[in-house]
Design an enzyme around this catalytic site. Structure first.
Site, PDB file in Angstrom:
ATOM      1  N   SER A   1      14.994   2.413  -1.058  1.00 32.89           N
ATOM      2  CA  SER A   1      14.033   3.518  -1.182  1.00 32.89           C
ATOM      3  C   SER A   1      12.926   3.505  -0.136  1.00 32.89           C
ATOM      4  O   SER A   1      12.176   4.481  -0.039  1.00 32.89           O
ATOM      5  CB  SER A   1      13.415   3.528  -2.574  1.00 32.89           C
ATOM      6  OG  SER A   1      14.343   4.063  -3.481  1.00 32.89           O
TER       7      SER A   1
ATOM      8  N   LYS B   1      12.899   6.426   2.050  1.00 33.13           N
ATOM      9  CA  LYS B   1      12.320   7.707   1.627  1.00 33.13           C
ATOM     10  C   LYS B   1      11.033   8.024   2.398  1.00 33.13           C
ATOM     11  O   LYS B   1      10.641   9.184   2.498  1.00 33.13           O
ATOM     12  CB  LYS B   1      12.057   7.691   0.114  1.00 33.13           C
ATOM     13  CG  LYS B   1      13.362   7.628  -0.694  1.00 33.13           C
ATOM     14  CD  LYS B   1      13.136   7.370  -2.179  1.00 33.13           C
ATOM     15  CE  LYS B   1      14.475   7.255  -2.907  1.00 33.13           C
ATOM     16  NZ  LYS B   1      14.360   6.753  -4.270  1.00 33.13           N
TER      17      LYS B   1
ATOM     18  N   TYR C   1      22.152  10.358   1.746  1.00 29.17           N
ATOM     19  CA  TYR C   1      21.163   9.546   1.028  1.00 29.17           C
ATOM     20  C   TYR C   1      21.621   8.086   0.903  1.00 29.17           C
ATOM     21  O   TYR C   1      20.872   7.148   1.184  1.00 29.17           O
ATOM     22  CB  TYR C   1      20.927  10.175  -0.347  1.00 29.17           C
ATOM     23  CG  TYR C   1      20.105   9.334  -1.289  1.00 29.17           C
ATOM     24  CD1 TYR C   1      18.727   9.229  -1.135  1.00 29.17           C
ATOM     25  CD2 TYR C   1      20.700   8.636  -2.339  1.00 29.17           C
ATOM     26  CE1 TYR C   1      17.965   8.449  -1.996  1.00 29.17           C
ATOM     27  CE2 TYR C   1      19.950   7.852  -3.198  1.00 29.17           C
ATOM     28  CZ  TYR C   1      18.588   7.766  -3.024  1.00 29.17           C
ATOM     29  OH  TYR C   1      17.838   6.981  -3.868  1.00 29.17           O
TER      30      TYR C   1
ATOM     31  N   TYR D   1       6.761   4.020  -7.916  1.00 30.89           N
ATOM     32  CA  TYR D   1       7.206   4.722  -9.137  1.00 30.89           C
ATOM     33  C   TYR D   1       6.198   4.555 -10.265  1.00 30.89           C
ATOM     34  O   TYR D   1       4.997   4.689 -10.036  1.00 30.89           O
ATOM     35  CB  TYR D   1       8.606   4.245  -9.563  1.00 30.89           C
ATOM     36  CG  TYR D   1       9.486   3.907  -8.397  1.00 30.89           C
ATOM     37  CD1 TYR D   1       9.891   4.918  -7.528  1.00 30.89           C
ATOM     38  CD2 TYR D   1       9.864   2.603  -8.108  1.00 30.89           C
ATOM     39  CE1 TYR D   1      10.669   4.636  -6.426  1.00 30.89           C
ATOM     40  CE2 TYR D   1      10.641   2.310  -7.003  1.00 30.89           C
ATOM     41  CZ  TYR D   1      11.038   3.330  -6.171  1.00 30.89           C
ATOM     42  OH  TYR D   1      11.794   3.039  -5.084  1.00 30.89           O
TER      43      TYR D   1
ATOM     44  N   VAL E   1      14.848  -1.231  -3.891  1.00 34.85           N
ATOM     45  CA  VAL E   1      15.478  -2.211  -4.777  1.00 34.85           C
ATOM     46  C   VAL E   1      16.213  -3.336  -4.026  1.00 34.85           C
ATOM     47  O   VAL E   1      16.689  -4.274  -4.647  1.00 34.85           O
ATOM     48  CB  VAL E   1      16.430  -1.565  -5.827  1.00 34.85           C
ATOM     49  CG1 VAL E   1      15.663  -0.753  -6.841  1.00 34.85           C
ATOM     50  CG2 VAL E   1      17.523  -0.749  -5.153  1.00 34.85           C
TER      51      VAL E   1
HETATM   52  N1  GLN Z   1      19.787   3.582  -3.500  1.00 31.68           N
HETATM   53  C1  GLN Z   1      18.981   3.348  -4.662  1.00 31.68           C
HETATM   54  C2  GLN Z   1      19.238   4.417  -5.723  1.00 31.68           C
HETATM   55  O1  GLN Z   1      19.454   5.525  -5.393  1.00 31.68           O
HETATM   56  C3  GLN Z   1      17.551   3.288  -4.225  1.00 31.68           C
HETATM   57  C4  GLN Z   1      16.594   3.044  -5.360  1.00 31.68           C
HETATM   58  C5  GLN Z   1      15.385   2.257  -4.978  1.00 31.68           C
HETATM   59  O2  GLN Z   1      15.324   1.542  -4.003  1.00 31.68           O
HETATM   60  N2  GLN Z   1      14.418   2.307  -5.848  1.00 31.68           N
HETATM   61  O3  GLN Z   1      19.218   4.172  -6.898  1.00 31.68           O
END
Ligand code: GLN
Length: 321
Positions: free
Chosen positions: A73, A76, A200, A252, A270
């Site tokens: 993420s 992003k 993505y 988050y 993650v």
């Molecule tokens: N690729 C992961 C997902 O879509 C990314 C989530 C994350 O890093 N929080 O669930």
């Protein structure tokens, strides 16, 4: 009152980073690895790295700062950067700017807000941003996808993609597919869901080390702009806005706690990485693959809390200057 410069003394930073790394290696709670892909689930959580790139051009690192991990993420931030460069404020017609208070992969709020995700850093928001970028062209010769942008931010150094992680995520991406479809149902998703999902998943599976991420994040430091240079001013404003969103939404439903403990804009993934920004001062990346209950790196967060405290870097005010 003008704000005095924050401390970026490389000798002090190196001492602080080494002490944090040595101390954290003694921890008895390393958190749990992500269950996103079998390969990630099996990772040795007992690993830690940190890299800091300062505004004066110094790099300081400790621990496994050269170990590559999937950025997940954190990507992003880069996709939002591209979308803001290409579409400006129009981005906010399709995505909100508010903390969600829900996990990154939650769908519940999307129905309430008729397909408009709460912010670009939760999965539903990132997917809408990817929908904007999919097939988008630009006339200023700039980048249109995250991997190209990251390579450019690293002055042409090529980052990798972990195909195994991408493939296992691609196969079990039911929740992400549902979010994109729900946005499509409400008319907030233009392209084919699977095509956008593939963009993505690829950007999430980009592999980078702490050193590379800290270097790539230099543009988030906010540079003082010449008041007559409108392009530079606009770039600086954009970076400030990205930092605002990182602070309020970057972890988050753990964003409030993170702001309280660390006091810096940051974005987690993650894979265990966190990219943090000390405005005008430093770009920092930490990595420890064990996660807390929010899906943020447990010891990465602790490392940033200690770094911010020891360097007196909180954006909420200084204890010493
Ligand atoms: N690729 C992961 C997902 O879509 C990314 C989530 C994350 O890093 N929080 O669930």
């Amino acid at each position: 009152m003008s704000e005095p410069k924050r401390n970026t003394d490389p000798a002090k930073l190196a001492k602080v980073a080494d002490a944090i790394a040595a101390d954290l290696m003694q921890s008895d709670n390393w958190g749990k690895p992500s269950s996103l892909a079998p390969k990630m689930q099996d990772i040795d959580t007992h690993q830690f790295g940190i890299a800091i790139h300062t505004s004066d051009g110094n790099t300081v690192s400790a621990g496994k700062a050269d170990e590559a991990f999937t950025i997940q993420s954190i990507s992003k931030v880069f996709s939002l950067t591209l979308a803001l460069e290409m579409f400006g404020e129009k981005v906010w017609d399709r995505v909100g700017k508010e903390p969600s208070g829900d996990p990154y992969n939650s769908i519940v709020d999307l129905e309430r807000h008729e397909g408009i995700p709460r912010n670009p850093f939760i999965n539903p928001g990132a997917l809408v941003i990817n929908d904007m970028l999919h097939k988008a062209t630009r006339n200023d010769d700039g980048k249109t996808n995250v991997r190209d942008l990251v390579n450019a931010l690293l002055d042409g150094e090529e980052v990798g993609i972990d195909d195994e992680v991408a493939q296992s995520e691609g196969g079990s991406n039911f929740a992400n597919r549902a979010m994109a479809n729900l946005s499509k149902h409400f008319g907030n998703f233009e392209h084919d869901v699977d095509d956008v999902l593939s963009d993505y998943v690829q950007q999430c599976a980009i592999t980078m080390s702490c050193k590379q991420l800290a270097r790539a994040g230099r543009y988030l430091m906010v540079e003082r702009a010449d008041p007559d240079d409108e392009d530079a001013l606009e770039r600086a404003r954009r970076v400030r806005r990205i930092n605002a969103l990182m602070l309020t939404c970057g972890q988050y439903d753990g964003s409030g706690e993170f702001a309280y403990r660390v006091g810096l804009p940051a974005k987690s993934g993650v894979g265990g990485g966190i990219l943090a920004v000390v405005p005008n001062t430093a770009s920092v990346c930490v990595w420890a693959p064990g996660l807390d209950d929010y899906g943020n790196s447990l010891l990465g967060t602790e490392a940033l809390a200690r770094l911010s405290e020891k360097m007196d870097w909180s954006v909420f005010g200084s204890l010493s200057r």
